[in-house]
Design an enzyme around this catalytic site. Structure first.
Site, PDB file in Angstrom:
ATOM      1  N   SER A 563     -60.551  44.097 -55.673  1.00  0.00           N
ATOM      2  CA  SER A 563     -61.383  44.567 -54.567  1.00  0.00           C
ATOM      3  C   SER A 563     -62.387  45.582 -55.075  1.00  0.00           C
ATOM      4  CB  SER A 563     -60.499  45.232 -53.517  1.00  0.00           C
ATOM      5  OG  SER A 563     -61.303  45.971 -52.625  1.00  0.00           O
ATOM      6  N   TYR A 576     -54.101  50.351 -49.363  1.00  0.00           N
ATOM      7  CA  TYR A 576     -54.729  49.165 -49.939  1.00  0.00           C
ATOM      8  C   TYR A 576     -55.317  49.472 -51.310  1.00  0.00           C
ATOM      9  CZ  TYR A 576     -57.916  45.125 -50.212  1.00  0.00           C
ATOM     10  OH  TYR A 576     -58.581  43.998 -50.588  1.00  0.00           O
TER      11      TYR A 576
END
Ligand code: ZN
Length: 686
Positions: A563, A576
């Site tokens: 990410s 996350y």
């Protein structure tokens, strides 16, 4: 064999219709022909391009299959042209093909069968030629000629073995003329030819001749253990599957040394009965049932011994050694027979028999491995029927070489269509049920890979695998449910990949989940859950991938979907981003550990891919929007506006980067991050 002819069905057909109908009846029965084998023809009068009435032979073109044949698959050859060369002494294959191509009714139609002249020289209107198991079980015998004479008396004439071509065609025509009572020709170590003034007459002759051969074997088979008593204990199905999956990477690794292959595992009852029997080892090394099979099976299978569930590492070493010995023997065999200019084909076996486990077949894709497996089922059937009558035999060694290195067959290899970039590769994608993972799976499949589709959502996995099969062909995808946080589930998914294809070349560790919460409001359970999926899940997948790729020894490419947050974290995204950072560091260490084994490890860093996303569910959207102080429906636009290119990032963009990292185009790249985020300066890798 039961005749499938039905007068009502056949009633409305013209000459071509009857040819197609009778050909399909034959193709429907794999005991008669397997995968493209056999050929049929009809002679008729047609009007040519000049408007002149012309006698034409319609004969199966190469590349078609009798089971699904259509009128357009029958090449038209002028009969006058064929009859004009009958009196010649000989004609080379090249000359013959060239001559036939000049005699076609439609220029550019499929190359007519190599057995075309045989169909042309025999005067009867309809001809059916098969490689029936039952016929082979009579001809492939030490006493074959005697038995054929006994079974058919004057009704069939035996033509001694000769490679298909001009001379065999003449010989068959002469044999029929010299034996007016004959209704069939039996070709030694090859098959059967029948004819008739009508399609029905010829088809029924095939049916009758085959039935008589079957009855002859059946009379003698009653109550006998044909291959001798079992000498190997066969474990129950589940244990066998596990063992097959454990040794498959070693087989795939070794047989891919020169040309990469995929594997197929088959443990049908007939296979297990045969390979576990006393006589299997000796019988399997005699030779093929008919030349037609050899393009797929090679002359001999490997009969591999010493495999046991109690010693997997030892079993892998032993099977590799036997495969290497097979390749040495094959090269020596070629050297003994080689003519100047002959190539040396891939020296590894196409069929590998492992007593107590099953049969592996190898090939460039699932279709090839399936064809080879189907053929070997019939080889076993022929050996079984032959063994009840006498001693199974195959064509002489010199002739076997001539078939395997037959320029006509080598030609087929040269016209084989260009393979796709990921052809012969196998990929596994986690989290493939939706969003980015789904598009990655589709993209890799479209590039030629066989794809193992895994996800925790089982029905969605099956649906996607079905779609990929629909688009790319049977067996090109496998659905394997997988929970990446569960060690056993991950291991089972990799095992399924090995059992289906023999191993893996590409692993895309993609499954992920997102939660958005401020740290002071984040509960430990949510934090742990994110780490479970986004960090530990990748570890479990990476560990299995590394183990498998090392056992296989063919290198590999592992791609992680990380990410943009790893390099440029955002507010309220600790659970996350921290997990994704752990994943990134895992990937880098994996790149270090995998390097010496040729295993490349890379990452893609996408940003805000919304399409069909499970990660961007309504809750996450609302959470992320609120943390940015905007409305959820403005989220896409917000992300678009913040990147340099003002681009909306799509799953296809991420899949393209994954394809690059998975393929040999990035062969010299490992430990690398490829951003797919429209350009975010804060997230530039450094
Ligand atoms: Zn044939």
């Amino acid at each position: 064999m039961r005749s499938r002819w039905n007068d009502q069905e056949a009633g409305g057909f013209d000459e071509m219709g009857l040819l197609v109908y009778s050909s399909r009846l034959i193709g429907a029965e794999t005991n008669l022909v397997v995968w493209g084998g056999g050929n049929t023809s009809a002679k008729r009068v047609e009007t040519d391009y000049q408007g002149l009435e012309t006698r034409v032979l319609r004969v199966k073109g190469s590349g078609s299959d009798l089971k699904t044949i259509e009128p357009k698959h029958f090449s038209g050859v002028r009969l006058d042209s064929i009859e004009r060369i009958r009196s010649r002494e000989d004609m080379s294959d090249d000359e013959m093909v060239d001559y036939l191509m000049h005699s076609l009714m439609e220029p550019g139609s499929a190359r007519p069968s190599i057995e075309t002249l045989l169909h042309g020289f025999v005067p009867h209107a309809y001809i059916h030629h098969t490689h029936a198991d039952a016929i082979l079980s009579l001809t492939n015998l030490d006493v074959g000629r005697k038995i054929v004479a006994e079974v058919y008396e004057k009704e069939a004439v035996l033509v001694p073995y000769r490679r298909p071509g001009f001379k065999l065609s003449r010989q068959v025509a002469e044999a029929i003329e010299a034996n007016p009572e004959a209704r069939a020709v039996v070709l030694e170590w090859h098959g059967l030819i029948t004819w008739g003034d009508t399609a029905k007459e010829s088809y029924l002759s095939t049916s009758e001749m085959v039935t008589r051969a079957e009855e002859h074997a059946a009379d003698r088979a009653r109550g006998r253990a044909v291959f001798g008593p079992p000498v190997v204990k066969t474990p129950p199905p589940e244990a066998r599957q596990r063992l097959a999956a454990a040794i498959a990477p070693a087989i795939r690794g070794e047989t891919s040394r020169e040309t990469r292959v995929v594997l197929e595992f088959d443990d049908g009852e007939d296979i297990l009965d045969f390979i576990g029997s006393r006589d299997a080892k000796a019988l399997s090394q005699i030779g093929p049932a008919t030349p037609d099979h050899m393009m797929n099976t090679k002359v001999l299978p490997l009969f591999a011994e010493g495999v046991s569930a109690d010693d997997i590492p030892g079993s892998r070493v032993r099977i590799r050694a036997q495969l290497a010995r097979y390749a040495d023997d094959y090269r020596a065999w070629v050297a003994r027979h080689q003519r100047p200019g002959d190539p040396v084909l891939d020296p590894y076996p196409r069929v590998i028999l492992v007593p107590g486990v099953g049969m592996f077949t190898t090939g460039k894709d699932h279709q090839r491995t399936r064809i080879t497996a189907d053929i070997y089922h019939h080889t076993i059937n022929v050996m079984r029927c032959a063994s009840v009558i006498g001693k199974y035999t195959s064509l002489p060694d010199d002739d076997a070489y001539d078939i395997e290195y037959w320029p006509m067959e080598l030609y087929k290899l040269t016209i084989a269509s260009q393979e796709k970039e990921l052809s012969r590769r196998v990929a596994l994608v986690t989290g493939a049920a939706r969003g980015i993972g789904k598009v990655i799976a589709r993209t890799l499949a479209a590039a030629g890979a066989h794809v193992v589709v895994t996800d925790i959502d089982e029905p969605a996995t099956r649906q996607l695998a079905g779609e990929i099969v629909e688009a790319n062909g049977r067996g090109r995808a496998l659905a394997a449910p997988m929970d990446v946080t569960d060690e056993a589930s991950v291991a089972r998914g990799f095992e399924a990949a090995c059992a289906a294809y023999g191993g893996l070349d590409i692993v895309v560790s993609n499954a992920g989940t997102a939660v958005s919460r401020a740290i002071d409001e984040l509960d430990a359970a949510t934090w742990r859950k994110s780490l479970e999926v986004n960090a530990t899940g990748h570890f479990l997948v990476a560990r299995e991938a590394l183990r498998l790729m090392k056992a296989q020894g063919l290198g590999g490419s592992i791609v992680f979907n990380a990410s943009k947050n790893v390099l440029a974290p955002g507010k309220d995204f600790a659970a996350y981003s921290a997990a994704k950072a752990a994943q990134t560091q895992l990937a880098r260490v994996l790149a270090i550990e995998g390097g010496e084994h040729g295993i490349r490890v890379n990452l893609v860093n996408p940003d805000a891919v919304f399409e069909d996303s499970g990660l961007w569910n309504d809750v996450t959207r609302a959470e992320r929007a609120s943390s940015k102080g905007i409305a959820p429906e403005d989220l896409e636009e917000h992300y678009r506006q913040r990147n340099l290119l003002k681009a909306r990032v799509l799953p296809e963009d991420v899949a393209e980067a994954v394809l690059f990292l998975a393929s040999d185009r990035s062969a010299k790249t490992t430990g690398c991050i490829v951003p797919v985020d429209g350009g975010i300066a804060a997230a530039f890798p450094r």
